[in-house]
Write a protein that holds these residues in place. Sequence first.
Motif, PDB file in Angstrom:
ATOM      1  N   TRP A  35       0.836  -1.205   0.000  1.00 16.41           N
ATOM      2  CA  TRP A  35       0.000   0.000   0.000  1.00 16.41           C
ATOM      3  C   TRP A  35       0.871   1.255   0.000  1.00 16.41           C
ATOM      4  N   ALA A 342      -5.089   2.025  -1.700  1.00 15.10           N
ATOM      5  CA  ALA A 342      -5.897   1.065  -0.946  1.00 15.10           C
ATOM      6  C   ALA A 342      -6.764   0.222  -1.873  1.00 15.10           C
ATOM      7  N   GLU A 345      -4.843  -2.481  -3.455  1.00 17.25           N
ATOM      8  CA  GLU A 345      -4.586  -3.593  -2.546  1.00 17.25           C
ATOM      9  C   GLU A 345      -5.849  -4.396  -2.244  1.00 17.25           C
ATOM     10  N   VAL A 346      -7.015  -3.773  -2.287  1.00 19.78           N
ATOM     11  CA  VAL A 346      -8.258  -4.544  -2.207  1.00 19.78           C
ATOM     12  C   VAL A 346      -8.352  -5.462  -3.428  1.00 19.78           C
ATOM     13  N   ILE A 505      -7.838  -1.995   4.738  1.00 17.68           N
ATOM     14  CA  ILE A 505      -7.911  -2.671   3.438  1.00 17.68           C
ATOM     15  C   ILE A 505      -8.570  -4.043   3.594  1.00 17.68           C
TER      16      ILE A 505
END
Length: 540
Positions: A35, A342, A345-346, A505
Amino acid sequence: MNRVSSVAALALFVSSGAFAAEPPASKPPVGEDRWWKHVEVLASDAMEGRDTGSKGYATAAGYVSKELAALGVKPLLKTGFLQPMALQSRRLIESRSSVALVKDGKAQPLVQGEDVVLSSRQGDNGTVDAPLVFVGYGLSIPELGYDDFAGLDLKGKAVVMLQGGPGNIPGPVKSHFSSWEERMKVLKAAGVVGVVYLQNPKLLELPWERTVASAKNPTVVFTDPSLNDSRGMKVAVVVNVAQSQKWLEGAPHTYEELVALANADKPLPRFDLPLRMKAKLAFDVKPLKSMNVVGVMPGSDPVLAKEYVVLSAHLDHVGVGEPVKGDRIYNGAMDNASGVAALLEVARQLHAQKEAPKRSVLLALVTGEEKGLLGSKYFASRPPVPITSIVADFNLDMFMPHWPFTSVVAHGKDESSLAVPLAEVAAKLDVQVLADPEPDRNLFVRSDQYSFIREGVPALFFKFGYTPGSEEEKIFKQWLTERYHAPSDDLAQQPVDHEGAARFITFLTALTNTVADAPGRPYWNDDSFFRRFAKPAAKP
């Protein structure tokens, strides 16, 4: 983050240093902090603040597109990951623009940057000479029996309004009617030619010098005039708090009296002012192009895959501007490299799952949020999938990971059935769901979720939670004062809690899965004002 509504005119009108005794940013956990690595790339000086339509923004869009492709996200458009749009840049030519107050035939010139800021979003080339009328908060909410314009003859006049709104009106509804799309409907229908915006010191987010610096940057509008429903005034002015009384000389009430009434939540009077405003405006208008970055993670269910959960965040910031302590690059680390990072990363966590969510997940990294929610409005009005197939929007903009993630504020939670999966996921992860601690900031309409809401899509907008009077509130307030829309929102000495960001996240991934896998789609609550925007669901 766009400054629409709380500082209503400031966002659509005008388009530093380290913290005192600031604790050092927490170090990333052992191992790769992906992130933060995204934030480092997107908020680097090489991106030059990612201004809408700039080379730096295009570079950022290329980076995000590449990252999405590596995470199994598929392009959805004929143009690949990019959704281009035609825009115009508008810059006020200060040397050819002026504003003055006229009383008893005598003109008092006002100094731009000291007394006032002239909007570069509102206004047209030419002159304006109009009488002034004070109209309270300048709000018209007929559904709740509130109308600051009732009984007033405003044709050909300029209105003076005070920042804020009545305390008895629910925050999201007040935010909606404070938006310039809604204000313009009323103002244009009444024949108003200009707006003067008085700030309330209690509600200020930016020091005046930063407002002035922001006004020197060009604003951006759509080339297609049908999309510019937040425009329509011949002139718009934001007034320096220290100079506000000039607009009320000889009036029945002083500026201080009006602010005192507002802060005591007492009704504001409306009255003619013994003044006229004379203004002359000149603009430099140039064509501009920018683009959203859009991709999809196809769902695993043959039927539900035709519906979409949207994850949105704005990729743009404000670019290169007036220097502060020698720094001219407004990097936008928290606003909003943090949110884009974010969502990447999700997407990584969703991609790593053994099975994809049943519904498809659509990622929209949009442009022009700082210019008035342009990219999300373009996406929502010209969606790459039927708008009725989009079941929810989860938006990130300055989610503010400055302390451990133990609580969340989810703007919009009281408006739709999304409150149910929100509570479920929060309970499982031991996260407390808090009420909005500052409803007067109008955050519900100040970022990209609002574009989806206006198209009938239930939405949530997330922040790390805090309670009034807490240490977390002090950190946040100090961040706003010293870093918001300043060059110091960069990679140096940010008060960032990396573990908190990682927990958030995980939280957003779990919420996305829960909504995407649910048998039924989210719906607006029966008592929600925003239910009126709902559209019939697409037939399977």
